[in-house]
Design a protein around this motif. Structure first.
Motif, PDB file in Angstrom:
ATOM      1  N   SER A 152       0.807  -1.224   0.000  1.00  0.00           N
ATOM      2  CA  SER A 152       0.000   0.000   0.000  1.00  0.00           C
ATOM      3  C   SER A 152       0.839   1.272   0.000  1.00  0.00           C
ATOM      4  N   ASP A 153       2.069   1.182   0.481  1.00  0.00           N
ATOM      5  CA  ASP A 153       2.989   2.324   0.469  1.00  0.00           C
ATOM      6  C   ASP A 153       4.305   1.847  -0.149  1.00  0.00           C
ATOM      7  N   PRO A 154       4.318   1.651  -1.466  1.00  0.00           N
ATOM      8  CA  PRO A 154       5.445   0.973  -2.108  1.00  0.00           C
ATOM      9  C   PRO A 154       6.751   1.754  -2.067  1.00  0.00           C
ATOM     10  N   THR A 155       7.825   1.011  -1.956  1.00  0.00           N
ATOM     11  CA  THR A 155       9.166   1.585  -2.001  1.00  0.00           C
ATOM     12  C   THR A 155       9.476   2.023  -3.432  1.00  0.00           C
ATOM     13  N   GLU A 156      10.177   3.133  -3.561  1.00  0.00           N
ATOM     14  CA  GLU A 156      10.627   3.573  -4.886  1.00  0.00           C
ATOM     15  C   GLU A 156      11.886   2.789  -5.245  1.00  0.00           C
ATOM     16  N   LEU A 157      11.923   2.258  -6.452  1.00  0.00           N
ATOM     17  CA  LEU A 157      13.079   1.489  -6.921  1.00  0.00           C
ATOM     18  C   LEU A 157      13.620   2.105  -8.204  1.00  0.00           C
ATOM     19  N   ARG A 158      14.914   2.427  -8.191  1.00  0.00           N
ATOM     20  CA  ARG A 158      15.607   2.886  -9.394  1.00  0.00           C
ATOM     21  C   ARG A 158      16.626   1.822  -9.778  1.00  0.00           C
ATOM     22  N   CYS A 159      16.587   1.376 -11.025  1.00  0.00           N
ATOM     23  CA  CYS A 159      17.531   0.364 -11.486  1.00  0.00           C
ATOM     24  C   CYS A 159      18.370   0.940 -12.619  1.00  0.00           C
ATOM     25  N   LEU A 160      19.668   0.864 -12.450  1.00  0.00           N
ATOM     26  CA  LEU A 160      20.614   1.277 -13.482  1.00  0.00           C
ATOM     27  C   LEU A 160      21.357   0.016 -13.911  1.00  0.00           C
ATOM     28  N   ILE A 161      21.026  -0.492 -15.080  1.00  0.00           N
ATOM     29  CA  ILE A 161      21.457  -1.817 -15.511  1.00  0.00           C
ATOM     30  C   ILE A 161      22.440  -1.709 -16.674  1.00  0.00           C
ATOM     31  N   ASP A 162      23.611  -2.267 -16.501  1.00  0.00           N
ATOM     32  CA  ASP A 162      24.554  -2.320 -17.605  1.00  0.00           C
ATOM     33  C   ASP A 162      24.012  -3.278 -18.667  1.00  0.00           C
ATOM     34  N   GLU A 163      24.149  -2.896 -19.927  1.00  0.00           N
ATOM     35  CA  GLU A 163      23.627  -3.722 -21.016  1.00  0.00           C
ATOM     36  C   GLU A 163      24.229  -5.125 -21.016  1.00  0.00           C
TER      37      GLU A 163
ATOM     38  N   SER B 160       7.187  -4.110 -15.037  1.00  0.00           N
ATOM     39  CA  SER B 160       7.440  -3.477 -13.738  1.00  0.00           C
ATOM     40  C   SER B 160       7.770  -2.002 -13.898  1.00  0.00           C
ATOM     41  N   ALA B 161       8.541  -1.677 -14.942  1.00  0.00           N
ATOM     42  CA  ALA B 161       8.970  -0.296 -15.161  1.00  0.00           C
ATOM     43  C   ALA B 161       7.802   0.626 -15.502  1.00  0.00           C
ATOM     44  N   ALA B 162       6.655   0.040 -15.831  1.00  0.00           N
ATOM     45  CA  ALA B 162       5.463   0.859 -16.108  1.00  0.00           C
ATOM     46  C   ALA B 162       4.812   1.349 -14.824  1.00  0.00           C
ATOM     47  N   GLN B 163       5.213   0.785 -13.668  1.00  0.00           N
ATOM     48  CA  GLN B 163       4.668   1.216 -12.391  1.00  0.00           C
ATOM     49  C   GLN B 163       5.295   2.553 -11.991  1.00  0.00           C
ATOM     50  N   PRO B 164       4.520   3.445 -11.351  1.00  0.00           N
ATOM     51  CA  PRO B 164       5.039   4.785 -11.042  1.00  0.00           C
ATOM     52  C   PRO B 164       6.192   4.822 -10.054  1.00  0.00           C
ATOM     53  N   ASN B 165       6.354   3.772  -9.253  1.00  0.00           N
ATOM     54  CA  ASN B 165       7.434   3.763  -8.251  1.00  0.00           C
ATOM     55  C   ASN B 165       8.688   3.040  -8.724  1.00  0.00           C
ATOM     56  N   ILE B 166       8.699   2.594  -9.990  1.00  0.00           N
ATOM     57  CA  ILE B 166       9.841   1.836 -10.498  1.00  0.00           C
ATOM     58  C   ILE B 166      10.366   2.475 -11.780  1.00  0.00           C
ATOM     59  N   SER B 167      11.661   2.708 -11.825  1.00  0.00           N
ATOM     60  CA  SER B 167      12.279   3.211 -13.054  1.00  0.00           C
ATOM     61  C   SER B 167      13.462   2.325 -13.419  1.00  0.00           C
ATOM     62  N   VAL B 168      13.643   2.124 -14.709  1.00  0.00           N
ATOM     63  CA  VAL B 168      14.718   1.283 -15.216  1.00  0.00           C
ATOM     64  C   VAL B 168      15.451   2.046 -16.309  1.00  0.00           C
ATOM     65  N   GLN B 169      16.768   2.133 -16.177  1.00  0.00           N
ATOM     66  CA  GLN B 169      17.593   2.764 -17.194  1.00  0.00           C
ATOM     67  C   GLN B 169      18.751   1.835 -17.541  1.00  0.00           C
TER      68      GLN B 169
END
Length: 256
Positions: free
Chosen positions: A132-143, A166-175
């Motif tokens: 209900s109160d999700p953690t923000e996750l940032r992922c920086l992934i080497d190719e 997963s990256a479509a969720q507002p609390n998750i970003s993937v680069q």
């Protein structure tokens, strides 16, 4: 505490029992106390959640003895408001599918029963991203982690589809960090940055059979600087999704 008790209409005996931990405190009592103390917002929600769960054992303490470092990491993940995972050769643990994690565990030589247990633990840990109160996750992934076919093409296609979803969720970003970059600040090693509401930031470094936390501000600053440098070099989230989809098509064609 005595003044708060008076405003709540509590007897001195009740105030004394609560102060000395001789009497439990219910969520309704905590809510009333916070109102008197004018505690609002995220601090109020966090304290109410603690009151609700105070009698519940932590899930990772049930039925299994875990390494001290893993228990500490799980506790830190539960409390973090933001987690940044800079990863090189493998995809982020909090976004791994069961099949991908199992392939990693088996490759490390874990017996089947231990492997199954660790896969389940990693899956449950991911609950912090969807509660209900999700953690923000940032992922920086080497190719390089996308190139490595962990578990084979079918497992990789499923894994990368899950990351895109997963990256479509507002609390998750993937680069994604492109291979064409050559050297970059993240190549010094995989690490996780955990940020909290009031506690200071910590870095978690994972080795083959253990892990270590770094919390001295001057040491943590080196890693936060690396995050900033890597973030500016990585593809945008939308461009990263396009790269992930290219790899999905590649692995799907190989699995056909």
């Amino acid at each position: 505490m005595k003044l708060v008790g008076q405003q709540l209409g509590w007897s001195e005996a009740k105030v004394s029992r609560v102060e000395n931990a001789k009497q439990g405190i219910q969520e309704a009592d905590v809510s009333a106390m916070l109102a008197v103390l004018r505690v609002t917002g995220s601090d109020r929600e966090r304290l109410l959640k603690m009151a609700r769960e105070i009698d519940q054992p932590a899930w990772w303490e049930l039925g299994r003895s875990l390494p001290e470092q893993l228990t500490a990491l799980i506790d830190a993940e539960q409390r973090a408001v933001r987690i940044t995972d800079v990863t090189l050769n493998l995809l982020p643990g909090l976004l791994q599918t069961r099949a991908y994690t199992r392939a990693v565990m088996e490759a490390s030589g874990l017996p089947a029963d231990e492997s199954d247990a660790m896969v389940s633990i990693r899956q449950v840990r991911q609950g912090i991203l969807s509660n209900s109160d999700p953690t923000e996750l940032r992922c920086l992934i080497d190719e390089a982690a996308l190139v490595r076919p962990v578990g084979g093409p079918r497992v990789m296609a499923e894994q990368l589809r899950w990351i895109v979803s997963s990256a479509a969720q507002p609390n998750i970003s993937v680069q994604v960090l492109p291979l064409a970059l050559g050297a970059h600040a993240g190549l010094a090693g995989t690490f996780v940055l955990l940020e909290f509401v009031k506690a200071r930031d910590v870095i978690y470094l994972e080795a083959r059979s253990s892990g270590a936390f770094i919390d001295e501000p001057e040491d943590v600053a080196l890693f936060t600087d690396a995050v900033s440098r890597v973030e500016t070099l990585a593809f945008s989230p939308s461009a990263s999704t396009e790269i992930l989809e290219q790899y999905i098509r590649k692995y799907e064609s190989e699995a056909a």
